[in-house]
Structure formats: C-alpha cells, structure tokens
Design an enzyme around this catalytic site. Structure first.
Site, PDB file in Angstrom:
ATOM      1  N   LYS A 210      41.435  44.370  54.938  1.00 33.32           N
ATOM      2  CA  LYS A 210      40.656  44.788  56.107  1.00 33.32           C
ATOM      3  C   LYS A 210      40.682  43.716  57.189  1.00 33.32           C
ATOM      4  O   LYS A 210      40.876  44.002  58.369  1.00 33.32           O
ATOM      5  CB  LYS A 210      39.222  45.101  55.690  1.00 33.32           C
ATOM      6  N   GLU A 216      44.365  35.541  48.979  1.00 31.60           N
ATOM      7  CA  GLU A 216      45.369  35.886  47.972  1.00 31.60           C
ATOM      8  C   GLU A 216      46.358  36.914  48.511  1.00 31.60           C
ATOM      9  O   GLU A 216      47.579  36.796  48.318  1.00 31.60           O
ATOM     10  CB  GLU A 216      44.690  36.432  46.717  1.00 31.60           C
ATOM     11  N   GLY A 274      35.246  47.506  49.574  1.00 33.35           N
ATOM     12  CA  GLY A 274      36.554  47.508  48.931  1.00 33.35           C
ATOM     13  C   GLY A 274      36.615  48.355  47.675  1.00 33.35           C
ATOM     14  O   GLY A 274      37.572  49.102  47.455  1.00 33.35           O
ATOM     15  N   ARG A 275      35.586  48.254  46.835  1.00 34.46           N
ATOM     16  CA  ARG A 275      35.620  48.989  45.566  1.00 34.46           C
ATOM     17  C   ARG A 275      35.346  50.477  45.738  1.00 34.46           C
ATOM     18  O   ARG A 275      35.383  51.231  44.767  1.00 34.46           O
ATOM     19  CB  ARG A 275      34.656  48.357  44.567  1.00 34.46           C
ATOM     20  N   GLU A 360      30.527  44.052  39.864  1.00 33.60           N
ATOM     21  CA  GLU A 360      30.449  43.510  41.220  1.00 33.60           C
ATOM     22  C   GLU A 360      29.304  44.152  41.991  1.00 33.60           C
ATOM     23  O   GLU A 360      28.692  43.509  42.844  1.00 33.60           O
ATOM     24  CB  GLU A 360      31.768  43.722  41.959  1.00 33.60           C
ATOM     25  N   HIS A 391      42.250  49.862  16.368  1.00 38.02           N
ATOM     26  CA  HIS A 391      42.889  48.870  15.510  1.00 38.02           C
ATOM     27  C   HIS A 391      42.651  47.455  16.026  1.00 38.02           C
ATOM     28  O   HIS A 391      43.382  46.524  15.675  1.00 38.02           O
ATOM     29  CB  HIS A 391      44.387  49.168  15.399  1.00 38.02           C
ATOM     30  N   LYS A 500      35.606  32.080  46.965  1.00 38.18           N
ATOM     31  CA  LYS A 500      36.601  32.017  48.041  1.00 38.18           C
ATOM     32  C   LYS A 500      36.370  30.786  48.921  1.00 38.18           C
ATOM     33  O   LYS A 500      37.311  30.077  49.298  1.00 38.18           O
ATOM     34  CB  LYS A 500      36.532  33.272  48.907  1.00 38.18           C
TER      35      LYS A 500
END
Length: 532
Positions: A210, A216, A274-275, A360, A391, A500
């Site tokens: 955005k 990153e 964002g999520r 979050e 398993h 950050k």
C-alpha cells in the site's frame, strides 16, 4: 463500558462452567438429549457447522449471547457495517465488507443499517466497483497474453497470505495456463528459488505494498528488478522487455511506483487492513488464476456471509456463535490454543492465514480505550492438514494434559481426483472427532485416551470460489465478535510496527557503526552475524 470480566453474564458463565459444564460427559450428553445435534448445529451460507461435540449445552449459548449483549457486540457489528469508525486507534472505518458488496447494496440494501450509510460510504462503494472493474480487466488481459507464463506476486503479511491461500485452495479452478509464485520472506533464498524457475521475457511481477515502502516487500521488489534488468530488461517503457510491461504495482503511492519504473498501478483504501485485503486489488493474482467470473463468485460467497452476520437472529448467527465459543474456551475453559485441522490439500495454508487473522487482530492486552485487560485474549492458532496431523501432533490431542479444542474443516465433494481417496480422508476426519469425544478406556494405562475432548466440524459442499469466500468471511467476523467481547480494536497491529522500527534502527546503526545505548546481547548478535 465496564470491563468484560465485570459483567453479570461473565460471572454467570463462570458459575455455569463450574457447576454444569466442567463435569459434562459428551457421550452421556448425546445419550440424554436426542435433539443435541439439531440444537447445536446449523447451516449458514455455503458452510454447515456441527458444534455438538463442544463442551457446551444450549444454556451455555444463551449465557454467551447475554454476554454479547452486555458487551455491545451487536452495536459494534452494526457500526462496522454502517461504515462508522470502529478502528479507533487509527480513526478509521473497517469496510472490508464493502469490497464484496454489489453496487446496488445486494443483500445489505434492505437492512436498516444500509440506511445509515453516509454519502462517503456510498461514494466508496462506487470507487470499489470502479477499481474492481479495472483489476478484473487487467487480470483478463494477463490471462489472454500467451507470452506471459509465470506471475510472481511479491508482498508480505495479508497482502501475501490472503492471495496465496485462495490461489492454492482454488487450484482446480485455474484455467489460464499461468504458474503463480508467491514471495514474501526477506530471506533471499525464497526469491532466488523462484527466479531460477522463470524467464524474464515471460514473467509478470506484481508488487503489493500500500505504501510502496514496506521494507521486506521493497527489498524483494528491487532485487527482482535488478535480476530483470540483468536478464536484458529495460527501463525504457517503449521496449518490449521493459519494467513497464513486466511489473504491476498494487499501491496507493503511484509516484513511488513510477520512480521504480512501474506505470500500471491499482490502488485501495486506508480502511482496508492488510489481513482483510484479498477482496481488493490485492486479489489480482487470484483473478489471474481463476478469471473474473469466478472472482465475482468468491465475492458473492463472502457477501452472503456478511449479510448472514448482519441480519440472522443471534441464536442462528454462525459468526456470532463461533466467536462466542472462542471466548468460552479461552476464558472459561482456560484453553490456551485452538487447533485447526483442514482435511483438504487445497486448504493447506489456511492455518497460516488464520494465525495472522486471529492473533494479529486480537493478540492484545489493552482495550480500545487503552485500559489493561485482566483476561487472556486471542488463543494460539495452530495446526496442519489432515491426515498428516494425525501422525504428528494428534497424539497430544488425544492423550496430552492440555485442553485443546479442535476445528475440523472438510468437504463433502473432494474434486476431480480419486474419489476413493476423498472418502478415506473424510472418514478419517469424522473418526478423529469421534475419538476425541469418546476416548478409549479399559486398556493398559498407556493405551487409554480420556476422551471428552471438544471439537467443531465445519463442512463445505465443495471447495469452490463461493464456498471459500463464505468460509473466509466467516472467520473474519468471528474474530471481530471475540474482539468486541474483550473490548479490543481488532483492526490495528502496533506490535508489528515495533519490530519494523527496531529493524530499521539496527540497519542504520550497522551502516554507521554507532552502537551507543544498544544492549549487549543485541549488539553482540549483530557483530557475530554481520561483523567481519
């Protein structure tokens, strides 16, 4: 508003757990109540939920709904759907639901809440559809471009996990002949492994940020740009192998993208976290994979769940029921975690997506008013697709000492591959839920399983775009419900920002050599890992 643990319903629920539920035997509960399944299960849009194997009685849900009322959950829900400010710390609305609302209001139009929409909300809806049309047009253009064989999506957090989980889940619906790759980790191995498999002349890069400044994402984007230019690419937009042709930006910062060399951009809004963004232009890789019509079906499924959450009566409101059940286990049964077990290869990244969505959103220790919370909030969300998990960690679920609610997600129809495999998969899921409930006695001590372990079963008819949209929207809204009970702002993430900021500070110190005021451990690790 008083704290959640100071409400009358909270005290009643504590007493209810101690006197009516702590000694509840699920096997006996089914034997005593022939209507238990009907009372504790329901059909919602595209999702059937069986809650009957949980440590609850119908009276439990009555008390939980009382708690929701005392905590103002319906009012907060209505405020969100009215486009009012519910993200209080950032002074914003949270209108991800608007991204999947039809231009005419769809199923929400007849709701009294739609009458509260301001002119700015209605204008935002028009902007949403203008951007949607632009995004779908670009997706169709890429789908028709036979010269493009690979699409590399570069993002992180919600701008990565959302598109990735949907693209993977809908693999059976891909029809454009494109290979989609997702890069998020700043570890260069991830980007490097992707770049080794693609060619510059046949690859489209999507940069999703955005701000066009996410550290990153931009490091990966600049490395991809460097690689592209080294492969013969050009900054000259008139050249066929140019950044302008082979890069797209999903951002609000058009000028920054232009300086990068990108001329094709799609934007979104500050009221989209964002999520919660996969429904926006961030969904471009989804639309490239499945096409415009199926992307609209994804939105349709989510919109139907939105309307269900807003309009359905409380006793038959699945997001409300599940969100309250999450509070019940976290605060009254004292369960620190919840296991997600999707019995579907397509949903193999669902748990990772839900980890971000829930932890979050609600992993916080103060209320939206800044007051300290005296109760724990978001559980640890973890899990693995079945039958792999059986398993691995299922041993702990059956015989461990912690109470861990399990959530099974299964499909009635498993798709086009090997029907007998799907039958075995579903039988295993049902058997695991039964085993958790019934346990095993009468054997040697090491073979005994105590049983009475709770589980929820969510069932989709098939993993198609509409069903997946409804399932994801269901999870979004249940997280909102539990956050509203706790009094949390589920839409900010200041803990993410701290890391950050500190990473940026350490990078600057590494370049300048100025370490004054940095603790010995941090400085020592920097020198050991990055020093000569």
């Amino acid at each position: 508003m008083v704290a959640c643990d100071q409400t009358p319903a909270w005290a009643a629920l504590q007493q209810h757990w101690a006197t009516d539920i702590q000694s509840l035997d699920l096997g006996e509960a089914f034997a005593e109540d022939g209507g238990r399944l009907a009372a504790l299960s329901q059909q919602a849009p595209w999702v059937f939920a069986d809650l009957s194997k949980n440590l609850i009685r119908p009276a439990t849900e009555v008390l939980l709904r009382q708690l929701a009322g005392e905590r103002g959950v319906p009012a907060w829900r209505d405020a969100m759907f009215a486009g009012e400010c519910v993200n209080t710390s950032e002074d914003r609305a949270a209108m991800h639901w608007l991204l999947r609302t039809p231009a005419d209001g769809g199923l929400l139009a007849a709701s009294p809440i739609a009458q509260r929409w301001s002119a700015s909300v209605r204008a935002a809806l028009a902007e949403v559809h203008a951007t949607l049309e632009s995004m779908l047009a670009l997706a169709e253009q890429v789908r028709r471009d036979s010269a493009i064989t690979d699409v590399v999506h570069i993002g992180i957090g919600g701008s990565h996990l959302g598109p990735e989980v949907v693209v993977q889940a809908l693999e059976d619906w891909h029809d454009a002949g494109k290979c989609l790759h997702f890069v998020s980790n700043v570890d260069g191995h991830e980007l490097g492994h992707v770049l080794r498999r693609v060619r510059a002349e046949s690859t489209l890069f999507i940069v999703a940020s955005k701000s066009f400044g996410t550290a990153e994402t931009m490091l990966n984007a600049h490395s991809a740009r460097t690689w592209f230019l080294a492969q013969g690419g050009s900054t000259d937009a008139t050249q066929p192998l140019s950044i302008a042709r082979h890069f797209v930006a999903l951002t609000t910062q058009v000028d920054a993208a232009a300086r990068f060399g990108i001329t094709r951009t799609l934007g979104f809004w500050d009221w989209v976290g964002g999520r919660y963004s996969l429904w926006s232009a961030i969904g471009l890789p989804i639309a490239i994979a499945i096409g415009a019509e199926r992307f609209r079906a994804l939105l349709q499924g989510a919109h139907a769940m939105d309307a269900h959450f807003l309009i359905a009566p409380d006793a038959a409101n699945l997001p409300l029921r599940l969100g309250l059940l999450d509070v019940w286990y976290r605060n009254f049964a004292h369960a620190p975690s919840r296991c997600i077990a999707p019995y579907s290869h397509g949903l193999r990244r669902l748990t990772a997506y839900l980890q971000q969505l829930e932890m979050e959103s609600n992993g916080k220790q103060v209320t939206r008013a800044g007051e300290p919370l005296m109760v724990p909030t978001a559980p640890i969300v973890w899990g693995e697709p079945g039958t792999n998990g059986q398993h691995a960690f299922f041993q702990m679920l059956h015989q461990g000492q912690e109470l861990i609610p399990v959530e099974f997600v299964a499909l009635r129809h498993g798709g086009k591959y090997l029907a007998q495999h799907h039958e075995s998969l579903v039988v295993n899921a049902i058997a695991q839920a039964q085993a958790l409930m019934l346990g095993r006695g009468g054997a040697a001590p090491e073979r005994r399983c105590p049983g009475n372990r709770p589980s929820t079963f969510l069932l989709l008819e098939q993993l198609d775009p509409a069903s997946l949209g409804a399932l994801i929207a269901l999870y979004e809204h249940r997280v909102f419900v539990s956050g509203a009970v706790w009094g949390i702002n589920s839409f900010d993430q200041w803990g993410v920002e701290l890391g950050k900021q500190l990473a940026g500070d350490l990078q600057s110190r590494q370049e300048s050599g100025q370490w004054w005021g940095v603790d010995a451990s941090t400085r020592g690790l920097m020198q050991r890992l990055l020093g000569e």
